[in-house]
Design a protein around this motif. Structure first.
Motif, PDB file in Angstrom:
ATOM      1  N   ASP A 122      20.262  -7.439   6.280  1.00 16.16           N
ATOM      2  CA  ASP A 122      18.940  -7.389   5.653  1.00 16.16           C
ATOM      3  C   ASP A 122      18.343  -5.996   5.772  1.00 16.16           C
ATOM      4  O   ASP A 122      18.526  -5.300   6.769  1.00 16.16           O
ATOM      5  N   LYS A 123      17.615  -5.597   4.741  1.00 14.33           N
ATOM      6  CA  LYS A 123      16.810  -4.385   4.743  1.00 14.33           C
ATOM      7  C   LYS A 123      15.470  -4.757   4.136  1.00 14.33           C
ATOM      8  O   LYS A 123      15.277  -4.699   2.927  1.00 14.33           O
ATOM      9  N   GLY A 124      14.518  -5.192   4.988  1.00 18.13           N
ATOM     10  CA  GLY A 124      13.254  -5.694   4.462  1.00 18.13           C
ATOM     11  C   GLY A 124      13.518  -6.958   3.652  1.00 18.13           C
ATOM     12  O   GLY A 124      14.146  -7.907   4.126  1.00 18.13           O
ATOM     13  N   PRO A 129       6.765  -3.825   4.468  1.00 22.00           N
ATOM     14  CA  PRO A 129       7.410  -2.559   4.828  1.00 22.00           C
ATOM     15  C   PRO A 129       6.748  -1.411   4.082  1.00 22.00           C
ATOM     16  O   PRO A 129       6.713  -1.390   2.854  1.00 22.00           O
ATOM     17  N   ALA A 130       6.191  -0.481   4.829  1.00 18.83           N
ATOM     18  CA  ALA A 130       5.413   0.598   4.235  1.00 18.83           C
ATOM     19  C   ALA A 130       5.951   1.944   4.707  1.00 18.83           C
ATOM     20  O   ALA A 130       6.994   2.026   5.367  1.00 18.83           O
ATOM     21  N   ARG A 131       5.240   2.997   4.385  1.00 19.35           N
ATOM     22  CA  ARG A 131       5.590   4.311   4.890  1.00 19.35           C
ATOM     23  C   ARG A 131       4.326   5.046   5.310  1.00 19.35           C
ATOM     24  O   ARG A 131       3.231   4.770   4.822  1.00 19.35           O
ATOM     25  N   VAL A 132       4.511   5.997   6.223  1.00 15.03           N
ATOM     26  CA  VAL A 132       3.414   6.808   6.726  1.00 15.03           C
ATOM     27  C   VAL A 132       3.950   8.211   6.947  1.00 15.03           C
ATOM     28  O   VAL A 132       5.137   8.402   7.240  1.00 15.03           O
ATOM     29  N   HIS A 139       3.998  -0.014  -0.317  1.00 16.14           N
ATOM     30  CA  HIS A 139       5.165  -0.872  -0.098  1.00 16.14           C
ATOM     31  C   HIS A 139       6.433  -0.106  -0.463  1.00 16.14           C
ATOM     32  O   HIS A 139       6.488   0.581  -1.491  1.00 16.14           O
ATOM     33  N   LEU A 140       7.463  -0.206   0.370  1.00 17.27           N
ATOM     34  CA  LEU A 140       8.684   0.562   0.160  1.00 17.27           C
ATOM     35  C   LEU A 140       9.386   0.220  -1.148  1.00 17.27           C
ATOM     36  O   LEU A 140      10.138   1.028  -1.681  1.00 17.27           O
ATOM     37  N   GLU A 141       9.155  -0.980  -1.661  1.00 18.60           N
ATOM     38  CA  GLU A 141       9.797  -1.366  -2.915  1.00 18.60           C
ATOM     39  C   GLU A 141       8.963  -0.997  -4.130  1.00 18.60           C
ATOM     40  O   GLU A 141       9.439  -1.081  -5.255  1.00 18.60           O
ATOM     41  N   ASP A 142       7.721  -0.623  -3.899  1.00 21.05           N
ATOM     42  CA  ASP A 142       6.826  -0.290  -5.022  1.00 21.05           C
ATOM     43  C   ASP A 142       5.717   0.615  -4.499  1.00 21.05           C
ATOM     44  O   ASP A 142       4.701   0.152  -3.993  1.00 21.05           O
ATOM     45  N   TYR A 143       5.915   1.915  -4.622  1.00 15.81           N
ATOM     46  CA  TYR A 143       4.955   2.872  -4.063  1.00 15.81           C
ATOM     47  C   TYR A 143       3.585   2.786  -4.721  1.00 15.81           C
ATOM     48  O   TYR A 143       2.612   3.334  -4.200  1.00 15.81           O
ATOM     49  N   ALA A 144       3.498   2.092  -5.863  1.00 12.34           N
ATOM     50  CA  ALA A 144       2.202   1.938  -6.521  1.00 12.34           C
ATOM     51  C   ALA A 144       1.355   0.841  -5.869  1.00 12.34           C
ATOM     52  O   ALA A 144       0.176   0.691  -6.210  1.00 12.34           O
ATOM     53  N   LEU A 159      -1.350  -0.800   0.773  1.00 14.10           N
ATOM     54  CA  LEU A 159      -1.612  -1.884   1.712  1.00 14.10           C
ATOM     55  C   LEU A 159      -2.906  -2.612   1.382  1.00 14.10           C
ATOM     56  O   LEU A 159      -3.027  -3.820   1.607  1.00 14.10           O
ATOM     57  N   SER A 160      -3.875  -1.888   0.826  1.00 15.13           N
ATOM     58  CA  SER A 160      -5.159  -2.515   0.489  1.00 15.13           C
ATOM     59  C   SER A 160      -5.024  -3.622  -0.542  1.00 15.13           C
ATOM     60  O   SER A 160      -5.916  -4.461  -0.677  1.00 15.13           O
ATOM     61  N   SER A 161      -3.886  -3.664  -1.264  1.00 14.50           N
ATOM     62  CA  SER A 161      -3.681  -4.727  -2.251  1.00 14.50           C
ATOM     63  C   SER A 161      -3.103  -5.990  -1.633  1.00 14.50           C
ATOM     64  O   SER A 161      -2.986  -7.010  -2.309  1.00 14.50           O
TER      65      SER A 161
END
Length: 609
Positions: free
Chosen positions: A510-512, A443-446, A141-146, A149-151
């Motif tokens: 808005d941004k996410g 919102p994620a990253r790849v 998640h862009l707001e929390d890299y820890a 998506l599996s969570s």
């Protein structure tokens, strides 16, 4: 390459014809007929579009694209056949091929059979999630890299990477007249057009960064010509039929924003600064093709609806890009209840108590049961409308069972029937009270190295592979600056309390799940006051009861006389599932401009905005 008369001076010109999927239907025709631009581009996507299209494809898998583009194209078809501009759009959304084939069918119906229609694929990752997970992608998640998506508690229904300009450039080089993409970034068509026209390499970062900002300026159609402007009162006599923006991009990446002269709206330093500050992360504007450093950006009004922008620098793109992932989160419904006259807070409090007493423990079946008052009645009102306030009831639940045997919201909102407060009214149109599925946004990253693209042409076997950006071409993300000003010094003489917006412009978006807002002043002598006034603590004060412990980031842009903030988690889980009526955070700026501060009298003497 076809070069129009307008571009014989070596400047690339591109005109916008859409800022979102429901924009003005004749804008494409207007820009094709009179802009004289080499390329026309339409931005049709926002975070909510992909969620809507994903829901649509559950029933109609052959759709998933923005059908309004076909309507706009049909209106403009005869002019396009005559003028022959190239057209780029991301209206392909979740199904670029489907839209491209529909475009060819429409053109054939209009008697136009000699335009080459290409589409770019590769942004849609929904069928690659397991493959990419095996390759090490966690989609944090862009707001929390820890948080991987599996969570997430939901099953993804759509997953689209925000890709860059390289696929579009490949299509243009192969002779495409119309290019349909999926979820490329909003500015990618402009970067692509400029890179194709000027022959830029992918390591010409300053030039690419300039084109990125040019795209950001004109991607929202009429926003750069006065739409959504805090200076709208100066335009109110012509606040209709807005021209959309045109960008003129030089070979060095500097650019001028302008518009068609015969149409309404204006292009000034105010409208351009407003749009630059709209929906940015801070001083580093990220894109899959380049990171634009905008600390030293300068905006110069040249007069006659021409504004020059320079000072943008670029560095290599980041190794990751954003992925918009949507999942069906449950069902939501809403309704409005009105109260009139005296004791309105008490009336709404009575209603809330009835609802809570009726639902009892069952209210825990709802993830959200939000009741928010909108508006305050005018005292001694001369009309019933002026003496009325509204209570918006908005609920979300994982299951339809939460809504009870009636299957809609009305019995929950008025459980005691005629035992309601005096003057109780509610909307007679009950369709919004019927629960409908809604999407939640992740919102994620790849990593960009995992994102090859493919260009295809309708009616052809030609397949053009576009290699992904290699790790050697990337650079770690440049950190966003975040700092407070020096202590506020009272050195501006006598003041008068009043709304901040008397002398300060602002634009928000808005941004996410976040909201951004940029403030700026008209005159250089006001900037020192603005930047020292608007500290993080002052922003908390201005937010008032809207502040819920949000993390706030702050950065300054001296070249635009601006101070910019990001308020994290203001929209909760994002536009597609936020409980806020202002789901796109466009009202945040106007709310804050209406908050009172002590304004130096010498600024007020110049005139109010």
């Amino acid at each position: 390459m076809t070069v129009s008369q307008a571009s014989t001076d070596g400047v690339f010109r591109i005109a916008a014809f859409s800022g979102y999927s429901g924009d003005r239907s004749d804008a494409l025709k207007d820009q094709a007929a009179r802009s004289g631009c080499d390329i026309l581009f339409g931005d049709y996507l926002a975070e909510m579009n992909l969620a809507t299209r994903a829901l649509e494809m559950r029933k109609f898998p052959e759709l998933g694209y923005e059908r309004n583009f076909l309507h706009h194209l049909k209106i403009a078809a005869s002019v396009i056949a005559e003028k022959r501009p190239k057209i780029i759009t991301n209206a392909g959304a979740l199904n670029p091929r489907g839209l491209a084939e529909a475009v060819v069918a429409l053109l054939e119906q209009e008697g136009i059979e000699d335009l080459q229609v290409a589409y770019v694929e590769g942004d849609n990752l929904i069928d690659r999630l397991d493959e990419l997970a095996a390759a090490g992608e966690t989609f944090p998640h862009l707001e929390d890299y820890a948080r991987p998506l599996s969570s997430w508690r939901l099953k993804p229904a759509s997953a689209n990477a925000y890709v860059g300009a390289r696929g579009i450039v490949a299509a243009l080089r192969a002779g495409a007249d119309i290019v349909i993409s999926g979820r490329c970034t909003d500015a990618s068509p402009v970067i692509a057009g400029a890179a194709w026209f000027h022959g830029w390499r992918w390591d010409q970062y300053d030039e690419l960064a300039g084109a990125l900002l040019a795209g950001h300026c004109v991607e929202c159609g009429a926003y750069v010509t006065g739409g959504n402007s805090s200076g709208f009162r100066a335009l109110k006599d012509q606040y209709f039929n807005f021209a959309m923006g045109i960008a003129e991009i030089a070979k060095d990446g500097t650019f001028v924003v302008t518009k068609q002269p015969e149409m309404n709206g204006v292009v000034t330093d105010v409208t351009v600064r407003s749009q630059i500050l709209y929906e940015i992360q801070g001083n580093v504007y990220l894109n899959p093709d380049v990171q634009a450093l905008i600390d030293d950006i300068r905006v110069t009004d040249l007069g006659r609806n021409r504004v020059r922008v320079d000072g943008v620098r670029g560095v290599a793109p980041p190794e990751t890009t954003k992925v918009g992932i949507c999942g069906v989160a449950g069902y939501q419904a809403e309704c409005w209840v009105a109260a009139t006259g005296l004791d309105i807070p008490d009336k709404f409090e009575v209603m809330k108590r009835q609802i809570y007493e009726n639902l009892g423990p069952k209210i825990k079946e709802f993830d959200v049961f939000d009741m928010t008052q909108y508006g305050v009645p005018k005292e001694n009102a001369r009309t019933e409308a002026e003496g009325t306030a509204m209570l918006r009831v908005m609920v979300q639940a994982k299951s339809l069972d939460a809504f009870g045997p009636a299957g809609h919201l009305l019995p929950l909102v008025n459980p005691d029937g005629l035992g309601h407060f005096p003057g109780f009214q509610w909307q007679m149109d009950s369709r919004t009270c019927i629960p409908v599925p809604f999407m939640e946004y992740w919102p994620a990253r790849v990593h960009v190295r995992h994102l090859p693209l493919t260009v295809r042409f309708v009616g052809s076997l030609l397949k053009i592979p576009v290699d992904p950006i290699s790790p050697a071409e990337t650079k770690p993300v440049v950190p966003q600056r975040d700092y407070d000003p020096p202590a506020f010094a009272d050195k501006w003489g006598p003041t008068t309390p009043g709304p901040l917006g008397w002398v300060v412009h602002a634009r928000s978006g808005d941004k996410g799940g976040n909201a951004n807002v940029g403030f700026f002043v008209r005159h250089k002598d006001e900037y020192e006051w603005l930047r020292t006034l608007l500290s993080k603590s002052k922003m908390v004060e201005l937010l008032g009861d809207e502040f819920k412990g949000n993390r706030i980031e702050r950065v300054e842009f001296p070249g635009m006389l601006a101070v910019h903030f990001v308020v994290h988690d203001y929209l909760g889980r994002g536009v597609s599932s936020t409980v806020r009526m202002d789901s796109l955070a466009k009202g945040v700026a106007e709310f804050l401009r209406a908050r009172h501060v002590d304004i130096p009298n010498k600024f007020l003497l110049k005139s109010k905005i």
